[in-house]
Design a protein around this motif. Sequence first.
Motif, PDB file in Angstrom:
ATOM      1  N   ARG A   8      -0.018 -22.531 -31.113  1.00  0.00           N
ATOM      2  CA  ARG A   8       0.113 -21.336 -31.967  1.00  0.00           C
ATOM      3  C   ARG A   8      -1.190 -21.063 -32.688  1.00  0.00           C
ATOM      4  N   GLY A  12      -3.405 -17.715 -32.274  1.00  0.00           N
ATOM      5  CA  GLY A  12      -3.708 -16.885 -33.435  1.00  0.00           C
ATOM      6  C   GLY A  12      -5.205 -16.764 -33.654  1.00  0.00           C
ATOM      7  N   GLY A  16      -6.930 -13.253 -33.353  1.00  0.00           N
ATOM      8  CA  GLY A  16      -7.558 -12.770 -34.581  1.00  0.00           C
ATOM      9  C   GLY A  16      -9.047 -12.522 -34.386  1.00  0.00           C
ATOM     10  N   LEU A  76      -2.956 -16.803 -22.181  1.00  0.00           N
ATOM     11  CA  LEU A  76      -1.538 -16.464 -22.039  1.00  0.00           C
ATOM     12  C   LEU A  76      -0.846 -17.503 -21.177  1.00  0.00           C
ATOM     13  N   TRP A  80       1.009 -20.627 -22.894  1.00  0.00           N
ATOM     14  CA  TRP A  80       2.420 -20.201 -22.823  1.00  0.00           C
ATOM     15  C   TRP A  80       2.861 -19.992 -21.379  1.00  0.00           C
ATOM     16  N   PHE A  83       6.475 -18.796 -20.863  1.00  0.00           N
ATOM     17  CA  PHE A  83       6.617 -17.379 -21.217  1.00  0.00           C
ATOM     18  C   PHE A  83       6.086 -16.495 -20.093  1.00  0.00           C
ATOM     19  N   PHE A  95      -0.541  -4.744 -18.580  1.00  0.00           N
ATOM     20  CA  PHE A  95      -1.876  -5.352 -18.541  1.00  0.00           C
ATOM     21  C   PHE A  95      -2.698  -4.773 -17.395  1.00  0.00           C
ATOM     22  N   VAL A 142      -2.335  -2.240 -24.476  1.00  0.00           N
ATOM     23  CA  VAL A 142      -2.057  -3.668 -24.608  1.00  0.00           C
ATOM     24  C   VAL A 142      -1.028  -3.901 -25.711  1.00  0.00           C
ATOM     25  N   VAL A 143      -0.990  -3.017 -26.686  1.00  0.00           N
ATOM     26  CA  VAL A 143       0.004  -3.165 -27.736  1.00  0.00           C
ATOM     27  C   VAL A 143       1.421  -3.005 -27.168  1.00  0.00           C
ATOM     28  N   ASN A 146       2.830  -6.286 -26.599  1.00  0.00           N
ATOM     29  CA  ASN A 146       3.341  -6.865 -27.842  1.00  0.00           C
ATOM     30  C   ASN A 146       4.659  -6.204 -28.238  1.00  0.00           C
ATOM     31  N   MET A 149       7.437  -7.780 -26.523  1.00  0.00           N
ATOM     32  CA  MET A 149       7.805  -9.076 -27.082  1.00  0.00           C
ATOM     33  C   MET A 149       8.611  -8.917 -28.372  1.00  0.00           C
ATOM     34  N   TRP A 372      -1.314  -8.044 -38.485  1.00  0.00           N
ATOM     35  CA  TRP A 372      -0.943  -8.784 -37.276  1.00  0.00           C
ATOM     36  C   TRP A 372      -0.234 -10.082 -37.628  1.00  0.00           C
ATOM     37  N   GLN A 380       8.551 -14.874 -35.238  1.00  0.00           N
ATOM     38  CA  GLN A 380       8.991 -16.263 -35.028  1.00  0.00           C
ATOM     39  C   GLN A 380      10.437 -16.426 -35.491  1.00  0.00           C
ATOM     40  N   THR A 383       9.311 -15.927 -29.141  1.00  0.00           N
ATOM     41  CA  THR A 383       8.177 -15.315 -28.456  1.00  0.00           C
ATOM     42  C   THR A 383       8.613 -13.960 -27.927  1.00  0.00           C
TER      43      THR A 383
HETATM   44  C1  HEM Z   1      -1.048  -6.689 -28.021  1.00  0.00           C
HETATM   45  C2  HEM Z   1      -1.372  -7.689 -28.179  1.00  0.00           C
HETATM   46  C3  HEM Z   1      -0.786  -9.043 -28.438  1.00  0.00           C
HETATM   47  C4  HEM Z   1      -0.030  -9.780 -27.585  1.00  0.00           C
HETATM   48  C5  HEM Z   1       0.421  -9.421 -26.196  1.00  0.00           C
HETATM   49  C6  HEM Z   1       0.247 -11.011 -28.256  1.00  0.00           C
HETATM   50  C7  HEM Z   1       0.907 -12.057 -27.670  1.00  0.00           C
HETATM   51  C8  HEM Z   1       1.157 -13.259 -28.283  1.00  0.00           C
HETATM   52  C9  HEM Z   1       1.772 -14.407 -27.667  1.00  0.00           C
HETATM   53  C10 HEM Z   1       2.207 -14.494 -26.220  1.00  0.00           C
HETATM   54  C11 HEM Z   1       1.873 -15.370 -28.593  1.00  0.00           C
HETATM   55  C12 HEM Z   1       2.415 -16.772 -28.400  1.00  0.00           C
HETATM   56  C13 HEM Z   1       3.860 -16.883 -28.517  1.00  0.00           C
HETATM   57  C14 HEM Z   1       4.399 -16.918 -29.902  1.00  0.00           C
HETATM   58  O1  HEM Z   1       3.802 -17.545 -30.787  1.00  0.00           O
HETATM   59  O2  HEM Z   1       5.460 -16.343 -30.108  1.00  0.00           O
HETATM   60  C15 HEM Z   1       1.309 -14.863 -29.811  1.00  0.00           C
HETATM   61  C16 HEM Z   1       1.233 -15.548 -30.979  1.00  0.00           C
HETATM   62  C17 HEM Z   1       0.436 -15.153 -32.032  1.00  0.00           C
HETATM   63  N1  HEM Z   1      -0.272 -13.965 -32.122  1.00  0.00           N
HETATM   64 FE1  HEM Z   1      -0.106 -12.404 -30.904  1.00  0.00          FE
HETATM   65  N2  HEM Z   1      -0.297 -10.984 -29.506  1.00  0.00           N
HETATM   66  C18 HEM Z   1      -0.962  -9.791 -29.645  1.00  0.00           C
HETATM   67  C19 HEM Z   1      -1.695  -9.370 -30.710  1.00  0.00           C
HETATM   68  C20 HEM Z   1      -2.048 -10.183 -31.760  1.00  0.00           C
HETATM   69  C21 HEM Z   1      -3.119  -9.943 -32.678  1.00  0.00           C
HETATM   70  C22 HEM Z   1      -4.074  -8.793 -32.627  1.00  0.00           C
HETATM   71  C23 HEM Z   1      -3.108 -10.975 -33.569  1.00  0.00           C
HETATM   72  C24 HEM Z   1      -3.978 -11.265 -34.749  1.00  0.00           C
HETATM   73  C25 HEM Z   1      -4.731 -10.856 -35.416  1.00  0.00           C
HETATM   74  C26 HEM Z   1      -2.043 -11.855 -33.195  1.00  0.00           C
HETATM   75  C27 HEM Z   1      -1.730 -13.021 -33.844  1.00  0.00           C
HETATM   76  C28 HEM Z   1      -0.920 -13.992 -33.345  1.00  0.00           C
HETATM   77  C29 HEM Z   1      -0.606 -15.215 -34.042  1.00  0.00           C
HETATM   78  C30 HEM Z   1      -1.107 -15.617 -35.430  1.00  0.00           C
HETATM   79  C31 HEM Z   1       0.231 -15.946 -33.203  1.00  0.00           C
HETATM   80  C32 HEM Z   1       0.851 -17.296 -33.482  1.00  0.00           C
HETATM   81  C33 HEM Z   1       2.183 -16.990 -34.065  1.00  0.00           C
HETATM   82  C34 HEM Z   1       3.024 -18.165 -34.279  1.00  0.00           C
HETATM   83  O3  HEM Z   1       3.260 -18.888 -33.287  1.00  0.00           O
HETATM   84  O4  HEM Z   1       3.462 -18.368 -35.427  1.00  0.00           O
HETATM   85  N3  HEM Z   1      -1.421 -11.350 -32.094  1.00  0.00           N
HETATM   86  N4  HEM Z   1       0.875 -13.565 -29.597  1.00  0.00           N
END
Ligand code: HEM
Lengths: 440, 331
Positions: A8, A12, A16, A76, A80, A83, A95, A142-143, A146, A149, A372, A380, A383
Amino acid sequence: MDTLTAARAQMGLSLGFHMVFAAFGIGLPLLMVIAEGLWLRTGRPHYLELARKWGKATGLLFAIGAVSGTALSFELGLLWPVFMKFAGAAVGPAFALEGFAFFIEAIFLGLYLYGWDRLSPRAHWLAGIPVAVSGMLSGAIVVAVNAWMQTPVGFERGPHGELVSVDPLAPFRTPSWVHLAVHSTLSCYTAVGFAVAGVYAAGLLRGRRDDYHRAGLTLAMLLGAAAALLMPLSGDLNGRVVAKHQPAKLAAMEALFETRAGAPLLIGGLPDPATGTVRFGLEIPYGLSLLAAHDPNAVIRGLNDFPSDERPDVVWVHLAFQVMVGAGFLLAALGLWFLWAWWRGRVVESRRLLQALLLGSPLGFVALEAGWVVTELGRQPWTVYGVMRTREAVTPAAEVTASLAVFTLLYLGLAAVLVVLLRRLATGGPSGAKGGSHAA
Amino acid sequence: MPLEEIVAGYGLLGVIAYAVLAGADFGGGIWDLFAGGPRRVQQRVAIAHAMGPVWEANHVWLIFVIVLLFTAFPPAFAALSIALFVPFHLVLIGITLRGAAFVFRGPEIRGPSASPWGTVFGVASVITPVLLGMSVGAVSAGSLRVNEGQVRIEGPPPWLAPVSVTMGALALATCAYLAAVYLTNETDGPLREDFRRRALLAGTVVVALAVLALPLIYWEAPDLWKGLMSVRVAPVLAAGAVVALVSGWALWRSRFRLARVATVGHVALLLLGWGLAQYPYLIYPDVTLHKAAANAATLRFVAVAVPVGLLVLLPSLWLLFRVFKGETART
Ligand code: HEM
Ligand code: HDD
Ligand code: HEM
């Protein structure tokens, strides 16, 4: 550190980090195209200087965006795999569309950065337009992944839980996509507008009151202010989607522990999940029910209403939400102040305003990263919301702690070098000479 | 033809495009690191000049391949991500450092000794293609087993198998060869002669490694060998060998444009042969195209979306290469 936590953290960190460059890749090309267009219309050289300077910064930042984005595509799966095995077919088409946007962006950026001497001025300007457009599109597309998800739709599952039938455009049909895409795109313009404006505000404060600095500040702030003023409106729409589809996230954002009618809006405050109380907060009666459901007596579900293993981390999510919204209102106020001064033609004369813009220049990026955190930590323990838990998605690989350590060092190092290089670029003033046609 | 085969075909084309385009950018970094002789500064300038406008577009082919893989064959992507956790991370570090160092160094190359960023750029350009080649080799090695979704490694890590290491070395030499041949097309006079000699050297190494690889594949990966020698594949490889000879001859006689075309053909045919020999396996011996394929709707989407996207992409790429690599573009 256990694998899940390390994975995680690495995700992140990588997202980030990437997000900073993605935002620049969306905002800077727009500014550069506007400046060059103004140069073509007016023939005033400082617009050309701005376009060249912003082009150079784009070249430098885009390269880091491209490599960190590549890292994400691999991560990815690396972090994961379960996933991606489950969801690859559902999120992959989005994508893939994004991939074409990247191609267009990279091709025309090459033409733009290296084509100053090879293309006619008009053709050169035209080459910049696809860069700005495909940058914006790649972010919006790409958003959608997200969004899927957050609010998954458009699939059927087989006997072993696998996806048997999928709507390839499902990410674009989720209830959250349009709102997330608009909010996220605006946030990139806000963040970049204010960040760039800070550079020129600093120059003006040091007495460089030339056309170059004035125009740089004005263009960046017109973009930043326009976007910042739209953020609260757009964010309200996001909030309502969250209220409807991710009630546990809403409860965490608002640190609402007990389900109640006529829920108040909490401003600030430090939630304590152990006791289910909030210290130091300011409550606006009926505020939350009004905002989330447009009805002062609407019932809002509190965190205690969810099984304890389905609650997001309320401390992080609530605090990050406060940071984003707080920064958002500050930015909107700064934007109004600037517009008022600009209208009266007194931007450069007001040291107060310039100082405020300098101080406020990182706020857009602060809000963007905080937002974000809200979105991702608020999702959480899922995923794929309600479908797959994060701990089920993680890799069995044993080396994640090591890879996290290495990537942290790598990104810290790159960030440090970039700060030095960008400072040099920013304080260099207009490049003056004709020749500098290269990326960095 | 079943949809998954069409999509796998796109993937193979993406691999080939990445190899002949981005491969040369890695090769540029290799020759930057080994720049030498009285014209070493000019060599570095020519390399930076050739790479600058195009390397980011070339790099996107890798993303294209990865996205295609996880969209159309998600279980294969998951298995590779687990089994190749370490080499993939090393590749990412290499890609990141190479791209960052290239822009950090900037376009101006001063003084005869390499700048620190120049060195990082060169070293990362050497290491990354080796690791990529090793990772590709791992799918043929046979020690990466997948059973009911569980990934198991039999014996040493598949990317360290002899076949994989040979693939890594071949990838490195091929990148160097491609770059040197392209650079003879973008330079003049003694500088061109420098790159011609480098191309001949790299070409010889490629041939030597290929000859070395054959017995190795015969002993270590008998099924890949059978595939390579099948009626389906052998003609492709034979054509590749002929074109390789043509490219060597053309270099020798300083027919640089012919050498460029033949070198591209050589690399493309070898990869095509490898891909066909690998068929129907994505990861030998447990993961086939058919078993790993995603649902039909997704495959259909990809099968249609890729050609439609290429309608926009190819003209844009043509424009990019015409402006910077066309006849009039030489400086
Ligand atoms: C569109 C774009 C994005 C996709 C497809 C995406 C996808 C993912 C995936 C697959 C995970 C891992 C699974 C999970 O922890 O549930 C994740 C976790 C995370 N993502 Fe994203 N993400 C996106 C954008 C962002 C952006 C821009 C940020 C930050 C600035 C961000 C911050 C995080 C963080 C902090 C985690 C860890 C969360 C945790 O496990 O507590 N994400 N994201
Ligand atoms: C410049 C940055 C910025 C600013 C000023 C704001 N936001 Fe924001 N917000 C983001 C940048 C951002 C973001 C880019 O970080 C997020 C994360 C996901 C997304 O699409 O946008 C986000 C997410 C996000 C979400 C969560 C959406 C979800 O999880 O599905 C809500 C409810 C809001 N925002 C609401 C607001 C409100 C009410 C604001 C009022 C001022 C505000 N935002 C200002
Ligand atoms: C899991 C999530 C993500 C993945 C896998 C990803 C992947 C990538 C890749 C591979 C690139 C390089 C493209 C190139 O070489 O040109 C890239 C660049 C980019 N990405 Fe991301 N990305 C993710 C999240 C995001 C988010 C959340 C945004 C924006 C909201 C975004 C916006 C961009 C933009 C604008 C670029 C262009 C390069 C730049 O200007 O820096 N990406 N991304």
